[in-house]
Design an enzyme around this catalytic site. Structure first.
Site, short mmCIF file in Angstrom:
data_model
loop_
_atom_site.label_atom_id
_atom_site.label_comp_id
_atom_site.label_asym_id
_atom_site.label_seq_id
_atom_site.Cartn_x
_atom_site.Cartn_y
_atom_site.Cartn_z
N MET A 30 0.85 -1.19 0.00
CA MET A 30 0.00 0.00 0.00
C MET A 30 0.89 1.25 0.00
O MET A 30 0.47 2.32 0.46
CB MET A 30 -0.94 -0.01 1.22
N HIS A 37 9.46 -3.65 3.15
CA HIS A 37 9.03 -3.90 1.77
C HIS A 37 10.23 -4.25 0.90
O HIS A 37 10.15 -5.13 0.04
CB HIS A 37 8.36 -2.65 1.18
N ASP A 149 2.41 -9.02 9.52
CA ASP A 149 0.95 -9.16 9.39
C ASP A 149 0.65 -10.66 9.40
O ASP A 149 0.26 -11.24 8.37
CB ASP A 149 0.48 -8.49 8.10
#
Ligand code: PAF
Length: 279
Positions: A30, A37, A149
């Site tokens: 996102m 990332h 996550d």
């Protein structure tokens, strides 16, 4: 790096790559990219011929309009970071992805009703809708998700199994700041004071892990809760010690092969999550 904005161009490009027998690795994001990332992208680069990354702040996975409004956004910076580590960037608009509001339904049972699912109703349905759309468009050989996550990772694995996708889901270890704070786009929202106390989350989880010889899983969860209750900077949303496969809370070590402690806390009006493997 090639930037694609339209779904049909992405599908066509992915199709051409398949025809050339090139292996593709997909990293959905996102945006507001950070070293976590970059680690996903690095692993994707090492294991595939072509790396495809998406930047899309998916509105339907936010159960809270203010949270969506505040979500950090830095497209120019992200593109500059991606140039060296990504071959194709998919950056659609909301209108492109959702010309009409999606109506499909997913049922992940308990996996989506506990922890994040309980406190963020509808969140995982939104995640499933967008991830499935990306998988359908790209049909990547591998897709990369961060272990931070943890619940999302378990649900994506379930999605891939339920829909018989050939894509291999790769879990990538959480990347941390030097002081232990898990990298997260939301860390940017912390005030300097809040940032200074944030490593308490990781310290507490690491200490909790050392208690496994003395305490049962549910006692570890209670112990974590006490630590946050005693620290006025934090409001704990949940501390759960769960079976890593089913995400069900467990009381005895014999109830699961692998056990993970997961927390969600509020710090300075910012919601942060983290987890640690206990066994
Ligand atoms: O983990 C995220 O950043 C998002 O949930 C994802 C997987 C990109 C879907 O919007």
């Amino acid at each position: 790096m090639k930037i694609i904005y339209k779904q049909n161009i992405l599908a066509q490009t992915a199709d051409e790559l398949r025809k050339k027998s090139l292996q593709t690795g997909f990293v959905p994001t996102m945006g507001a990219l950070h070293a976590g990332h970059l680690q996903l992208l690095k692993q994707a680069k090492a294991e595939n011929d072509v790396v495809i990354c998406s930047i899309f702040v998916n509105p339907i996975q936010f159960n809270n309009a203010a949270d969506l409004e505040r979500y950090p956004n830095s497209p120019e910076q992200d593109i500059a970071l991606l140039n060296d580590v990504c071959d194709i960037l998919f950056m659609p608009s909301v209108e492109e992805m959702y010309p009409v509001l999606p109506t499909e339904h997913y049922d992940f049972g308990t996996l989506e009703t506990v922890m994040e699912g309980y406190y963020r109703p509808g969140h995982f349905k939104g995640v499933a809708i967008i991830v499935k759309r990306f998988l359908d468009l790209i049909q990547p050989d591998r897709a990369y998700f961060g272990e931070k996550d943890f619940q999302q990772l378990v649900i994506i694995r379930q999605l891939v199994q339920d829909y018989h996708y050939k894509t291999i889901i790769r879990a990538v270890s959480t990347v941390r700041e030097d002081d232990g704070l898990a990298m997260s786009s939301r860390n940017r929202l912390l005030s300097p004071q809040a940032r200074a106390v944030a490593p308490f989350i990781r310290r507490t989880l690491s200490e909790a892990k050392t208690l496994k010889e003395k305490k049962k899983p549910y006692e570890i969860a209670q112990w974590i809760q006490q630590q946050f209750d005693n620290n006025k900077s934090f409001t704990l949303e949940y501390a759960s010690v769960v079976n890593a496969k089913t995400l069900e809370e467990i009381t005895e070590y014999s109830q699961a092969e692998s056990i993970v402690a997961c927390v969600a806390v509020w710090l300075d009006n910012v919601r942060l999550i983290d987890n640690i493997t206990i066994v």
